[in-house]
Design a protein around this motif. Structure first.
Motif, mmCIF file in Angstrom:
data_model
loop_
_atom_site.group_PDB
_atom_site.id
_atom_site.type_symbol
_atom_site.label_atom_id
_atom_site.label_comp_id
_atom_site.label_asym_id
_atom_site.label_seq_id
_atom_site.Cartn_x
_atom_site.Cartn_y
_atom_site.Cartn_z
ATOM 1 N N ARG A 57 32.512 53.473 -30.072
ATOM 2 C CA ARG A 57 32.934 52.189 -29.506
ATOM 3 C C ARG A 57 32.429 51.059 -30.403
ATOM 4 O O ARG A 57 31.257 50.962 -30.714
ATOM 5 C CB ARG A 57 32.384 52.017 -28.099
ATOM 6 N N LEU A 114 40.808 48.415 -26.564
ATOM 7 C CA LEU A 114 40.461 48.455 -25.148
ATOM 8 C C LEU A 114 40.629 47.082 -24.516
ATOM 9 O O LEU A 114 41.087 46.963 -23.395
ATOM 10 C CB LEU A 114 39.027 48.948 -24.971
ATOM 11 N N ASN A 115 40.199 46.051 -25.236
ATOM 12 C CA ASN A 115 40.408 44.660 -24.832
ATOM 13 C C ASN A 115 40.311 43.799 -26.090
ATOM 14 O O ASN A 115 40.254 44.337 -27.195
ATOM 15 C CB ASN A 115 39.447 44.222 -23.719
ATOM 16 N N ASP A 120 37.955 51.593 -29.392
ATOM 17 C CA ASP A 120 37.407 52.928 -29.597
ATOM 18 C C ASP A 120 38.037 53.505 -30.852
ATOM 19 O O ASP A 120 39.250 53.376 -31.055
ATOM 20 C CB ASP A 120 37.712 53.847 -28.412
#
Length: 187
Positions: A57, A114-115, A120
């Motif tokens: 991440r 993811l945002n 990731d």
């Protein structure tokens, strides 16, 4: 038989000279880059952490991570697939000689948003070793080699350097060895 033996000696000598270069490609210094992270500039460094054995991440933007992944992989591999829409990058097979054996590896990487400030990165490193399988017409074959985590750790570590981020937190099996010494982790 003599021709096969001569070919193996030539291959071995050529690959042996490549092993030092192969290992040296990971001795990186921080790149001079214009990429900055707002968290890092405010004294709160962003972290890169391992989520599982293949996923990391990054608390950074998709664009920064995508461009850095391309930079790091292009420096060490020939790329076969680069698809920004799906986030997939795949390399060709890269052969190298190490500890008296011939290996090859192929890396596949996926960057998933993811945002706006978190992605990731999933990495798969397929490693095979050239093995003599005996008689019966086949002299040697590429067989799966289970030790593949260090290369994934090197890729993530080099991405962190290029992004100006602190050393990533990696599982012990992903920390590269250099000679007889184990590199230190930030754990």
């Amino acid at each position: 038989m003599i021709v096969k033996l001569a070919a193996m000696i030539v291959l071995g000598l050529g690959m042996q000279s490549c092993s030092t270069n192969y290992l040296n490609k990971y001795n990186r210094k921080p790149a001079k880059t214009s990429r900055t992270n707002s968290a890092a500039t405010k004294g709160k460094p962003a972290k890169i952490v391992a989520i599982d054995k293949n996923t990391f991440r990054f608390h950074l933007s998709f664009n920064d991570v995508w461009n850095t992944a391309l930079d790091v992989l292009l420096e060490n591999y020939n790329l076969t697939i680069v698809d920004r829409r799906s986030g997939v990058i795949t390399t060709e097979w890269d052969s190298f000689f190490l500890d008296g054996k011939v290996y090859r590896n192929k890396v596949s990487l996926r960057v998933k948003k993811l945002n706006y400030s978190m992605v990731d990165v999933t990495i798969h490193n397929s490693v095979e070793s050239l093995q003599n399988v005996g008689h019966g017409g086949i002299a040697s074959a590429w067989l799966p080699y289970p030790k593949n985590a260090e290369e994934m750790g090197r890729i993530v570590h080099n991405m962190a350097i290029n992004l100006g981020q602190p050393k990533p937190v990696l599982p012990r099996e992903m920390i590269a060895t250099y000679g007889d010494q184990k590199a230190t982790s930030s754990q």
